[in-house]
Every structure is written in structure tokens, then in C-alpha cells.
Enzyme design. Sequence first.
Site, PDB file in Angstrom:
ATOM      1  N   HIS A 172       3.206   3.026  12.725  1.00 23.26           N
ATOM      2  CA  HIS A 172       2.266   4.011  13.291  1.00 23.26           C
ATOM      3  C   HIS A 172       2.840   4.755  14.501  1.00 23.26           C
ATOM      4  CE1 HIS A 172      -1.293   1.474  11.525  1.00 23.26           C
ATOM      5  NE2 HIS A 172      -0.275   1.596  10.703  1.00 23.26           N
TER       6      HIS A 172
ATOM      7  N   HIS B 184       0.833  -1.217   0.000  1.00 15.43           N
ATOM      8  CA  HIS B 184       0.000   0.000   0.000  1.00 15.43           C
ATOM      9  C   HIS B 184       0.858   1.254   0.000  1.00 15.43           C
ATOM     10  CE1 HIS B 184       0.448   0.828   4.372  1.00 15.43           C
ATOM     11  NE2 HIS B 184       0.371  -0.479   4.544  1.00 15.43           N
TER      12      HIS B 184
ATOM     13  N   ASP C  52      -0.288   4.310   1.068  1.00 18.01           N
ATOM     14  CA  ASP C  52      -0.675   5.317   2.064  1.00 18.01           C
ATOM     15  C   ASP C  52       0.009   5.105   3.407  1.00 18.01           C
ATOM     16  OD1 ASP C  52      -2.335   2.964   2.259  1.00 18.01           O
ATOM     17  OD2 ASP C  52      -3.630   4.050   3.659  1.00 18.01           O
TER      18      ASP C  52
ATOM     19  N   ASP D 280       6.140   1.041   7.584  1.00 16.10           N
ATOM     20  CA  ASP D 280       4.773   0.667   7.136  1.00 16.10           C
ATOM     21  C   ASP D 280       4.282   1.628   6.074  1.00 16.10           C
ATOM     22  OD1 ASP D 280       2.281  -0.436   6.970  1.00 16.10           O
ATOM     23  OD2 ASP D 280       1.573   0.322   8.883  1.00 16.10           O
TER      24      ASP D 280
ATOM     25  N   GLU E 197       4.168  -6.027   3.558  1.00 16.36           N
ATOM     26  CA  GLU E 197       4.000  -5.329   4.837  1.00 16.36           C
ATOM     27  C   GLU E 197       5.202  -5.661   5.730  1.00 16.36           C
ATOM     28  OE1 GLU E 197       1.777  -3.328   6.161  1.00 16.36           O
ATOM     29  OE2 GLU E 197      -0.100  -3.541   5.045  1.00 16.36           O
TER      30      GLU E 197
ATOM     31  N   GLU F  37      -5.097   1.794   2.664  1.00 18.25           N
ATOM     32  CA  GLU F  37      -5.050   0.569   3.476  1.00 18.25           C
ATOM     33  C   GLU F  37      -5.219   0.889   4.959  1.00 18.25           C
ATOM     34  OE1 GLU F  37      -3.411  -2.622   5.962  1.00 18.25           O
ATOM     35  OE2 GLU F  37      -2.675  -0.580   5.816  1.00 18.25           O
ATOM     36  N   GLU F  38      -4.790   2.104   5.359  1.00 14.76           N
ATOM     37  CA  GLU F  38      -4.731   2.436   6.794  1.00 14.76           C
ATOM     38  C   GLU F  38      -6.063   2.977   7.331  1.00 14.76           C
ATOM     39  OE1 GLU F  38      -2.381   1.519   8.541  1.00 14.76           O
ATOM     40  OE2 GLU F  38      -0.474   1.639   7.488  1.00 14.76           O
TER      41      GLU F  38
END
Length: 354
Positions: free
Chosen positions: A328, A68, A70, A94, A153, A124-125
Site C-alpha cells: 500500500h 487476491h 485486486d 501485495d 500474501e 480483498e482490499e
Amino acid sequence: MLDLTSDVADLTADLVDIRSESGDEKALADAVESALSPLPHLTVTRDGDAVVARTALGRERRIVIAGHLDTVPIVDNVPSRVDGDRLYGCGTTDMKAGVAVQLKLAALVSEPVHDVTYVFYDNEEVDASRNGLLRLSRNDPASLHGDFAILMEPTDGVIEGGCQGTMRVDVKTTGKRAHSARSWMGENAIHKAGEILDVLRAYTPRQPEVEGLTFREGLNAVSVEGGVAGNVIPDECVVRVNYRYAPDLSPADAEAHLREVFTGFEVAVTDSAAPARPGLDDPSAAAFVTAVGEGRARAKFGWTDVSRFSELGVPAVNYGPGDPMLAHTRDEYAKISQIREAEERMVGWLTGRR
Ligand SMILES: [Zn+2]
């Protein structure tokens, strides 16, 4: 403009420096599309802010390598910066390190031993309904077809098979509203919720083995809601519970289990995402584990988009550089040596050298 001939860590830094919080991936998707489009061995298509690039060499098997574009919201951690072996910045682990590896493979390996579909997707997030991979699976399911998929990932460079499912339920107690000065006239729903908490406290989560990998479940209250006013006996209380479960259960099994655990209470499912079996018995998955993982694989606890591939009938694993525990976080970083190692192993596998 992205330079796909640059070192994979520099490329990761360039990707981090193009901000791409969920819903705002256009600039990065444009950059990926224009970097890949000139490559003669790839056919590039676009769906919203998702980019798909495929080889068509007529190989026996097709591998899907997905990631992903984003990130979660930036917290003063862009632009990226290097400190020793660490590349800091939002999305380093990530999963822009993984995306950088994908881009390097797409550019470097013009004659892979398997046909390859590289998928770069948006959103995705955030809420699953916005997920770019889900949209692709509806708009252009053929673009995701393959014999085996790798989601890049962050896994700290270890192959992780399958993923656990997740289900959220509202467990509700009801009572009778009354003035708190005359509480004996009412029935307190918040007090009754204590029984739900007792059930959760006494619960022993399973650790089942599925296709040789040990999964680890969890059943937890994630929020409590109740109360009317400071002088009212509340007539309703909701305990929100999140169940993370192993891939030997289907969503229907998981729901049945929760209804049994909370017998006597009102249970409503509010959110559900299916688990994925590891799929390591598939020959291409097994070959990948041997070549890239040096024979090692472990269970994936979090829910990831491997589950979407699993729904499409494509066995999928997670494998990528970066420590998932740092995802994150404000101090998110990826180890440069690990990004390079992932690139080297994947190139080795796709060129048949490993
Ligand atoms: Zn991610």
C-alpha cells in the site's frame, strides 16, 4: 494475454501492468482465466471476478493456494519498472508477486503430489462484505475445501501462522448540552472522554503464545468524534477504538474484554473479524513448514483471509514473496530474487522434490 512460460518476475510485471484496483478486476480475471483454461490438467471455473482452477488427480490430500487479484488505488506507480533486484509498481508486493507464483505453479506442476485448488479472487482490499473469497465461500463452498490452505500474501518469504482478530468499538460518553456562556448548566461529554483516553494510555497489551507462536496485541483509539458548535457544551463524544487480538480469544471473548476494560461507558461493536489459530499442528501444515519454511514460522499480526479458511475448517498459513511493510505504499516493490525463491520452493514442495 499472459505468458505462463515466462520468468516469474516478468509475469509479475505483466500482472502489475494490468490495472486491477478493487472493483475493477475484470481485465485481470479475464487474463488469468484465459491463461489457465487451455491447460489440460486443470478445471477452471469463474464466479464474478474470481477464478478457481483445480487438479483432479485423486490424490489423498487437497491443498488450496489462494491470492487476491485486486490492488489498492494506483498512485503514479503503474506501469511497473525494474531497478536492479527490485520490481516496482502498485501491487508488486501485495500481491501480484504471489499471484505470479500461483500461476507458475498452476502451469508448471501438472502432476502435483497433492491435488491443488488455485483460487484467484477479487475485492480483498476493501470492505469485507465485498470480499470475493467470502462470496465464493457462499456461492460455491466446495471450491474452497481442502486439507490445508496457503494464502500467498506477502510475508517476506517466511511462513506466518494464523492471524490476529480485529474489533472496532465506539466508546461513548454522554453529557448535557448548554450554551457555553453558561457552561455550569451543562455537562461536557468531550471532557469525560479523557477518562477513556486514560484507560487506553494505561493499558498493557498482551503478548500471548499460541501453538508455539508469539502474538502481539494492541488497543488503540483510532478517531474521536464530538462537538456541536463553537458555543455549545457538547452532550456526546465517541472514541473509536480498534482492538487487535491474538487467536487464543474468540470474537465474543474480545468483546467481553473490551466491555470490561471500558466499564461505565457505553460500548458498541461496529466491526469485527475473527482471528485464526496458526493450525501448525496439522500434519500438512507441519510438512509445508519443513519443506518450504525450512522449519521456521512466525505469528501473523495483521488480519488476513486465512481467517475465512479457518472458519471453513481448513487450516491455513500465509506465505508469499514481498515485504508486507511495503504494501500500500507509493514506492511498493518486490525483490525479484525473492519471487524466484518462492516459486522454486513451492515447485519443490508440490513436486515432492523438497
Ligand atoms: Zn494483500
